[in-house]
Write a protein that holds these residues in place. Sequence first.
Motif, PDB file in Angstrom:
ATOM      1  N   GLN A 123       0.777  -0.631   0.201  1.00  0.00           N
ATOM      2  CA  GLN A 123      -0.070  -0.095   0.098  1.00  0.00           C
ATOM      3  C   GLN A 123       0.710   1.046  -0.578  1.00  0.00           C
ATOM      4  N   GLY A 124       2.205   1.186  -0.457  1.00  0.00           N
ATOM      5  CA  GLY A 124       2.600   2.772  -0.496  1.00  0.00           C
ATOM      6  C   GLY A 124       4.332   3.068   0.132  1.00  0.00           C
ATOM      7  N   GLY A 125       4.390   1.698   0.703  1.00  0.00           N
ATOM      8  CA  GLY A 125       5.590   1.616   1.646  1.00  0.00           C
ATOM      9  C   GLY A 125       5.362   1.011   3.286  1.00  0.00           C
ATOM     10  N   LEU A 126       6.469   1.208   3.680  1.00  0.00           N
ATOM     11  CA  LEU A 126       6.282   0.223   4.885  1.00  0.00           C
ATOM     12  C   LEU A 126       5.727   1.522   6.034  1.00  0.00           C
ATOM     13  N   PRO A 127       4.995   0.609   7.022  1.00  0.00           N
ATOM     14  CA  PRO A 127       4.179   1.989   7.842  1.00  0.00           C
ATOM     15  C   PRO A 127       5.347   2.979   8.814  1.00  0.00           C
ATOM     16  N   SER A 128       5.311   3.350   9.061  1.00  0.00           N
ATOM     17  CA  SER A 128       6.321   4.248   9.726  1.00  0.00           C
ATOM     18  C   SER A 128       6.498   3.930  11.024  1.00  0.00           C
ATOM     19  N   GLY A 129       7.894   4.379  11.878  1.00  0.00           N
ATOM     20  CA  GLY A 129       7.852   3.622  12.958  1.00  0.00           C
ATOM     21  C   GLY A 129       7.627   2.360  13.392  1.00  0.00           C
ATOM     22  N   SER A 130       7.820   1.631  12.344  1.00  0.00           N
ATOM     23  CA  SER A 130       7.313  -0.154  12.313  1.00  0.00           C
ATOM     24  C   SER A 130       8.747  -0.940  12.605  1.00  0.00           C
ATOM     25  N   VAL A 131       9.072  -2.061  13.248  1.00  0.00           N
ATOM     26  CA  VAL A 131      10.427  -2.710  13.185  1.00  0.00           C
ATOM     27  C   VAL A 131       9.949  -4.126  11.732  1.00  0.00           C
ATOM     28  N   ILE A 132      10.777  -3.837  10.649  1.00  0.00           N
ATOM     29  CA  ILE A 132       9.938  -5.363   9.759  1.00  0.00           C
ATOM     30  C   ILE A 132      11.528  -5.991   9.531  1.00  0.00           C
ATOM     31  N   GLY A 133      11.097  -7.480   9.542  1.00  0.00           N
ATOM     32  CA  GLY A 133      12.549  -8.172   9.616  1.00  0.00           C
ATOM     33  C   GLY A 133      12.032  -8.353   7.779  1.00  0.00           C
ATOM     34  N   LEU A 134      13.943  -8.698   7.228  1.00  0.00           N
ATOM     35  CA  LEU A 134      13.632  -9.034   5.775  1.00  0.00           C
ATOM     36  C   LEU A 134      14.719 -10.313   6.389  1.00  0.00           C
ATOM     37  N   SER A 135      14.256 -11.280   5.487  1.00  0.00           N
ATOM     38  CA  SER A 135      14.283 -12.127   5.747  1.00  0.00           C
ATOM     39  C   SER A 135      14.950 -13.116   3.639  1.00  0.00           C
ATOM     40  N   GLY A 136      15.665 -14.186   3.789  1.00  0.00           N
ATOM     41  CA  GLY A 136      16.164 -15.047   2.856  1.00  0.00           C
ATOM     42  C   GLY A 136      17.448 -15.753   3.155  1.00  0.00           C
ATOM     43  N   PRO A 137      17.934 -17.058   1.806  1.00  0.00           N
ATOM     44  CA  PRO A 137      19.024 -16.859   2.226  1.00  0.00           C
ATOM     45  C   PRO A 137      20.772 -16.448   1.822  1.00  0.00           C
ATOM     46  N   PRO A 138      21.283 -16.338   2.136  1.00  0.00           N
ATOM     47  CA  PRO A 138      22.585 -15.627   1.112  1.00  0.00           C
ATOM     48  C   PRO A 138      22.464 -15.625  -0.407  1.00  0.00           C
ATOM     49  N   GLY A 139      22.586 -14.420  -0.723  1.00  0.00           N
ATOM     50  CA  GLY A 139      23.615 -14.341  -1.972  1.00  0.00           C
ATOM     51  C   GLY A 139      21.534 -14.023  -2.632  1.00  0.00           C
ATOM     52  N   VAL A 140      20.158 -13.684  -0.994  1.00  0.00           N
ATOM     53  CA  VAL A 140      19.099 -13.354  -2.404  1.00  0.00           C
ATOM     54  C   VAL A 140      19.005 -11.849  -2.545  1.00  0.00           C
TER      55      VAL A 140
END
Lengths: 370, 249
Positions: B31-48
């Motif tokens: 919906q246009g971006g990450l909610p302001s003030g939030s903590v977001i996890g960005l996960s994935g295997p190496p090299g992705v």
Amino acid sequence: MLNIKGYFLNKLLFPKVVVIHKPGIIINQISRKYGGVRSRLRTIFFFEDIISILQSETIKKIGKEKTNNLWYKIGKDFTTRYLLLTKAKQPPSFLIPDIIKYMLAGFRSAGFSVAEKSKYNNKRKTLSLEGKDNLLCKKSEICEYSAGIISALMSFLHGTNIEAYSKTISYKRHFCHIDANPDFNKRYIPSISHLQPSKEYNKINFPKRVQHKSFHSLKDFIKFNKVNIDSSAKFYLKDYVIIPVEAGWLEIIVEHYNRLNLKNFLDEIITKESSNIAKNILGDISQKEKIEALIQILAALGWGFPYVKKSKDKIVINLIHPPWNKLGFSYQPLVINGFLNYITGKKLNIISTKSNKYPHSIKIEYASIK
Amino acid sequence: MKDKKKPKKEPQTQKLERESIGIKEIDSMVQGGLPSGSVIGLSGPPGVGKSILSLHFLLEGAKKGQKCVYINLEEPRRNINNMIKEFDFANEFLELEKRGLIIIKCFDYPEYEKVYTELLQRIKDDKKIKRLVIDSFNCFFSSIDNPHTLATSINVRKMVIDSFYSMRRHELTTLVILEKSEEQGSNFDYNIPYLVDGIIKLDFLDLGTIERRIFIPKMRWTNQYKESKSYDIGEKGIEVIDEEDSELE
């Protein structure tokens, strides 16, 4: 009022099935409180087209009647083996109608719409089924395979041999009609001792520790839209239907063809059709990429962990933890042969096959014969 | 005296502020971006491509005049520079760093363990800092039982919770990078998927040619896109592939 029958069926009798998709290894885990049973089946996916075309070509080779009989036996053997593997127990007769409904619903969810309409008579022990667009027979018109399955199930439920016959109602609509009746003449009795899984089945097929480099699972393929599932629960790899089955089934096919001295014919068809499938699935990428893709496809379909070594004259495929059963391992090397024929652009043959039980591995050498 | 009826007040609906990631196709998934003030996890295997996505996030904030901080706990500064220089936006990125809008801090874990409380407190206190990236959070876990650190399973759990507490403040949007491989069991998570406000998952399939996909299984306060999208890594960084266009006749 407590529905005791419903409770007994749902809680105790009907099995709970869990499918565990790991890279290289797919496990169908079945547990049932009635009898305290838990069993595991080593499952692989195979291409429906290869078998459908095999059936069609067999009709051309030996005629429809003989092909029907052949596939009736294969269907009956497969189901008998499945019942042995899942340690199925004969239920009380008053529950059989409900169990049949449950089984037919299970068939529908697995893509066998043979059970769209059914009529069962518990007293007379007869069953009539109708359905269309069944896996396998929708392309080849061989409904006798499904008839074999029904015969084995009815025989198990009633504790007595009940044969079945099928007919195709209309080619265009791929419609199957199957009748099972204890009054039909004897057609085929499976050999229980032969189909009974070996005591080593679990130990070899479900290794406790598996550590290999990154391979993909079927779940990854589904996530990346490489495998899709349609509304009738059929799996598609690109445009090809893939069917999950206990790995021993494919060897039952090889065995029956062997008995009719059709092994060479079978080898040729499987290899040729696999090569055609490879052409469409792998597409136009480099040879190295095709081999990498083949490795991942085999792992995702539950065929174990493939390692490929290529030298000037030959290609060696080392399959670690492939499915094992006492009936043999002939089908998969032929499919791989077909894929390699397309990848290399050469006509390769299987030169040797060596296997090791613990840990289970199979080394297959392919080379072109000059 | 006539009663004066007070005019009815229209209920005020406050639109949630969002922080653009800098890639419009991914922004449209949330919906246009990450909610302001939030903590977001960005996960994935190496090299992705997790670190590359975080560069887009920092660049976008800096272009808007926001102060952005990137904490790297695994690579030395020269590796970060090499990564940035692979992309077309390198000059712009480094220019913004010179102007003080992007701050890059590299620590090894034992150093970080000594300074993290103070560092996160400073970030929390400096209201000009609007975006934060921690790359990666896994260093906490790999340090357990390392003789050079004080980390044990219990105090790592405490450090994780303290870190999340420090990262949460108004107008600070944080990306925590989570390296994950198949071999790691679920215990490594320390409930991070429950602590974060959202999860962006990157993954890849190697079928001879590599395919990458992004999927957003969780994003609070957002009706996120439920499917996954394909992306590639090229000169412009992460480029989302329009799958309708990619089908050939």
